[in-house]
Design an enzyme around this catalytic site. Sequence first.
Site, PDB file in Angstrom:
ATOM      1  N   CYS A  21      -5.600  -2.689   2.127  1.00 45.51           N
ATOM      2  CA  CYS A  21      -5.540  -2.696   3.594  1.00 45.51           C
ATOM      3  C   CYS A  21      -6.909  -3.011   4.212  1.00 45.51           C
ATOM      4  O   CYS A  21      -7.449  -4.090   4.024  1.00 45.51           O
ATOM      5  CB  CYS A  21      -4.980  -1.361   4.081  1.00 45.51           C
ATOM      6  SG  CYS A  21      -4.285  -1.409   5.752  1.00 45.51           S
TER       7      CYS A  21
ATOM      8  N   LYS B 144      -8.875   3.433  -2.752  1.00 44.63           N
ATOM      9  CA  LYS B 144      -9.430   2.922  -1.500  1.00 44.63           C
ATOM     10  C   LYS B 144     -10.736   3.643  -1.179  1.00 44.63           C
ATOM     11  O   LYS B 144     -10.790   4.875  -1.121  1.00 44.63           O
ATOM     12  CB  LYS B 144      -8.419   3.096  -0.367  1.00 44.63           C
ATOM     13  CG  LYS B 144      -8.816   2.421   0.934  1.00 44.63           C
ATOM     14  CD  LYS B 144      -7.688   2.537   1.953  1.00 44.63           C
ATOM     15  CE  LYS B 144      -8.021   1.795   3.235  1.00 44.63           C
ATOM     16  NZ  LYS B 144      -6.915   1.892   4.229  1.00 44.63           N
TER      17      LYS B 144
ATOM     18  N   GLU C 216       0.837  -1.197   0.000  1.00 48.41           N
ATOM     19  CA  GLU C 216       0.000   0.000   0.000  1.00 48.41           C
ATOM     20  C   GLU C 216       0.876   1.253   0.000  1.00 48.41           C
ATOM     21  O   GLU C 216       1.850   1.347   0.750  1.00 48.41           O
ATOM     22  CB  GLU C 216      -0.887  -0.024   1.255  1.00 48.41           C
ATOM     23  CG  GLU C 216      -1.732   1.222   1.459  1.00 48.41           C
ATOM     24  CD  GLU C 216      -2.519   1.176   2.770  1.00 48.41           C
ATOM     25  OE1 GLU C 216      -3.512   1.902   2.860  1.00 48.41           O
ATOM     26  OE2 GLU C 216      -2.146   0.409   3.672  1.00 48.41           O
TER      27      GLU C 216
END
Length: 355
Positions: free
Chosen positions: A166, A132, A47
């Site tokens: 994540c 995200k 990430e």
Amino acid sequence: MKTYPKFKAAACHAAPVYFDTPATLEKACDMIIEAAGNGASLIAFPEAFLSCFPVWSGVWAPVDTHEFFFKMASSTVLIDGPEMARLRSLAKRLGVFISMGINEGTPNSFGCIWDTNVLIGDDGSILNRHRKLVPTHWEKLTWAPGDGSGLRVVDTRVGRIGALVCGENTNSLARYSLLAQGENVHISSFSPRWPTHPLGEAGYDLEASIRLRAGAHAFEGKLFNIVSSGFLPPEAIEMVCRDNPQVRRLLEESPKSVSMILGPDGTAISETLRDEEGIVYGDIDLARCVVPKQFQDVVGYYNRFDVFDVKVNRRALAPAQFFDSGDPYTSAGVPDLVEGETSRLAALTLTGSEA
């Protein structure tokens, strides 16, 4: 009889050179060349690898983080910028797929940053860009929320690839949206550490949560899960702590992240990296995904589509939509746009977001 892809995957457990995008890009290219030389066809990075994870937001008050945010915003990567062009060229030259975490910038704003995963094809094309959906906890101080346009699974010669960033791997609906598209190779990218509690209190066990979430998705989907996590080196801790011993201890004692590759039964098929940088490898045979589907196939017979109705909005979002009746500049005698500018405007019109 149908044949199933077999290939070697690589998960990079690595630290960026904080705020130094050119140096981090060099490091990424070196690791890609190394992994490809060892036979990997799919190479995954952590990430926000280009070029930092905002760990400072977990250990400092917001009023103390402006310097870090400025440096982070100044080192962002554009989806059509030179950094991505170099990675695309390298992927094509080596014939590999690259999954890269970036801090994505936009020409629309100096301060808007997305936590983005980009999948590059072995022909050098950008197969998918996923921002995200929801930055987690203190990450909201840095990253903007994404949209659903990147909730896609890409059909490739090595399998149907999807990715989440994540904490998204905790979101059952996000995971299901990929499973419902036939995902059989999943990429999970994670941060290096994630402090949540003061010293002396039981905090968030990042390694335990990664093993739980990654294993659950592999088991539920009967798929392979490539986990690539960041690493927090001493020089990054020194930079973030600003000579504050309490902050240094908090960063040093927070649980470390891990990188590994999991099979369709949720168990590791590679070594696990935690305490040092490196690359882990796993041999993937998608034929192993078939028999477990007999037991539970959550996007097939082991579901009740008459009971559950899942809808996913994959419309790309943009700051504004502009409707012009014509080009006043051309009628006033101003020359037409050059070819590159015309192409960019056409791409903006088609996608509703940056080209």
